[in-house]
Design a protein around this motif. Structure first.
Motif, PDB file in Angstrom:
ATOM      1  N   GLU A 127      91.663  -9.590  76.739  1.00 18.30           N
ATOM      2  CA  GLU A 127      92.430  -8.459  76.223  1.00 18.30           C
ATOM      3  C   GLU A 127      93.563  -8.096  77.180  1.00 18.30           C
ATOM      4  O   GLU A 127      94.662  -7.752  76.755  1.00 18.30           O
ATOM      5  N   LEU A 132      82.437  -3.484  73.870  1.00 20.35           N
ATOM      6  CA  LEU A 132      82.530  -3.928  72.483  1.00 20.35           C
ATOM      7  C   LEU A 132      83.768  -4.795  72.320  1.00 20.35           C
ATOM      8  O   LEU A 132      84.790  -4.559  72.960  1.00 20.35           O
ATOM      9  N   GLY A 133      83.659  -5.800  71.458  1.00 17.81           N
ATOM     10  CA  GLY A 133      84.798  -6.676  71.218  1.00 17.81           C
ATOM     11  C   GLY A 133      84.345  -8.041  70.743  1.00 17.81           C
ATOM     12  O   GLY A 133      83.149  -8.286  70.556  1.00 17.81           O
ATOM     13  N   GLU A 185      75.266  -6.027  73.013  1.00 20.52           N
ATOM     14  CA  GLU A 185      76.638  -5.682  72.660  1.00 20.52           C
ATOM     15  C   GLU A 185      76.858  -5.761  71.152  1.00 20.52           C
ATOM     16  O   GLU A 185      77.587  -4.959  70.582  1.00 20.52           O
ATOM     17  N   GLU A 242      78.071  -2.736  68.833  1.00 19.49           N
ATOM     18  CA  GLU A 242      79.265  -2.855  67.998  1.00 19.49           C
ATOM     19  C   GLU A 242      78.947  -2.512  66.548  1.00 19.49           C
ATOM     20  O   GLU A 242      79.719  -1.832  65.866  1.00 19.49           O
ATOM     21  N   SER A 271      78.493   1.214  66.176  1.00 19.35           N
ATOM     22  CA  SER A 271      79.756   1.937  66.310  1.00 19.35           C
ATOM     23  C   SER A 271      80.568   1.898  65.023  1.00 19.35           C
ATOM     24  O   SER A 271      81.392   2.775  64.774  1.00 19.35           O
ATOM     25  N   GLN A 272      80.313   0.894  64.193  1.00  9.59           N
ATOM     26  CA  GLN A 272      81.044   0.768  62.934  1.00  9.59           C
ATOM     27  C   GLN A 272      80.422   1.615  61.828  1.00  9.59           C
ATOM     28  O   GLN A 272      81.132   2.218  61.025  1.00  9.59           O
ATOM     29  N   GLN A 275      85.493  -0.179  73.789  1.00 10.32           N
ATOM     30  CA  GLN A 275      86.134  -1.421  73.383  1.00 10.32           C
ATOM     31  C   GLN A 275      86.786  -2.107  74.588  1.00 10.32           C
ATOM     32  O   GLN A 275      87.373  -1.437  75.442  1.00 10.32           O
ATOM     33  N   LYS A 285      89.427  -3.780  74.659  1.00 10.93           N
ATOM     34  CA  LYS A 285      90.873  -3.547  74.649  1.00 10.93           C
ATOM     35  C   LYS A 285      91.216  -2.183  75.257  1.00 10.93           C
ATOM     36  O   LYS A 285      92.300  -2.000  75.808  1.00 10.93           O
ATOM     37  N   THR A 286      90.275  -1.232  75.160  1.00 16.14           N
ATOM     38  CA  THR A 286      90.481   0.077  75.769  1.00 16.14           C
ATOM     39  C   THR A 286      90.413  -0.036  77.287  1.00 16.14           C
ATOM     40  O   THR A 286      91.207   0.589  78.005  1.00 16.14           O
ATOM     41  N   HIS A 317      87.890   5.750  78.608  1.00 18.16           N
ATOM     42  CA  HIS A 317      88.119   6.152  77.205  1.00 18.16           C
ATOM     43  C   HIS A 317      89.399   6.987  77.099  1.00 18.16           C
ATOM     44  O   HIS A 317      90.211   6.785  76.191  1.00 18.16           O
TER      45      HIS A 317
END
Length: 224
Positions: free
Chosen positions: A17, A154-155, A164, A168, A171-172, A188, A190-191, A220
């Motif tokens: 990421e 997450l990812g 994980e 994930e 979280s959805q 995440q 990417k975060t 976060h």
């Protein structure tokens, strides 16, 4: 301006990421990415991929690049590594060696991903190794040392990790269920990557060694 960056762990969940997001950045000239195995060449001509075995690195057979900053996203699991000793080699010895060489070669900033709960005195081996690494890195004296302690990541990871994947999925379907978890809320990849790059490009290395420890809640906030 940061001219040159070395990225370690560029094929991992957070590292990949970071690599994606760097392609959209304008605040650097070149990124050296050390990889154990070949990776498709990025479109961005500023990103230079180099296949490096850690055995050669440890033996001093790899020339350490002249960089302003190192972003270290190295990490494995005891299951994947095969033993606690091998795990510590990847998660402690490699990052520490890279940090020492980076400092010797003039790097001003070193950013590393450890983990929520990192503690050199922890009874949990994983957390203890991460805490020991943090302690050693603080002794090196970087003008800017950034330590990032994410919770469950997450990812889209290439390898399967049951915990994980469960995180994930939840979280959805229950996005608000994480709110009560506070500092333990999954994050995440990417975060985390965004928080690392924001820190790198917005923080100015100080005359005296400066350490920033960003806990999961900080990640976060900064990476959102």
């Amino acid at each position: 301006m940061i001219k040159n960056i070395l990225l370690l762990g560029g094929t991992g969940l957070v590292g990949s990421e970071v690599l994606k997001q760097l392609a959209a950045e304008k605040n650097f000239e070149r990124v050296f990415v050390w990889l154990r195995s070949a990776l498709e060449t990025p479109v961005d001509s500023r990103i230079q991929l180099q296949t490096v075995t850690w055995e050669d690195f440890q033996a001093g057979k790899v020339l350490f690049p002249k960089v302003d900053a190192v972003i270290c996203c190295l990490g494995t699991t005891i299951k994947k590594a095969g033993s606690q000793d091998k795990f510590k080699e990847v998660d402690f010895e490699y990052p520490l060696l890279a940090a020492k060489l980076a400092k010797q070669n003039g790097a001003q900033s070193f950013l590393v991903v450890t983990a929520l709960g990192s503690d050199a005195n922890s009874a949990i081996f994983y957390n203890r190794v991460k805490g020991e690494l943090e302690g050693e890195l603080k002794q090196i004296g970087f003008p800017l040392l950034g330590i990032f302690r994410p919770s469950l990541l997450l990812g889209d990871r290439k390898e399967f990790r049951f915990g994980e994947k469960v995180g994930e999925y939840l979280s959805q379907i229950l996005p608000f269920s994480w709110l009560g978890l506070g500092k333990y809320a999954p994050v995440q990849a990417k975060t985390v990557a965004k928080a690392m790059l924001k820190t790198l490009f917005q923080q100015v290395p100080s005359a005296l060694p400066k350490t920033l420890v960003l806990e999961n809640e900080d990640i976060h906030k900064i990476g959102s």
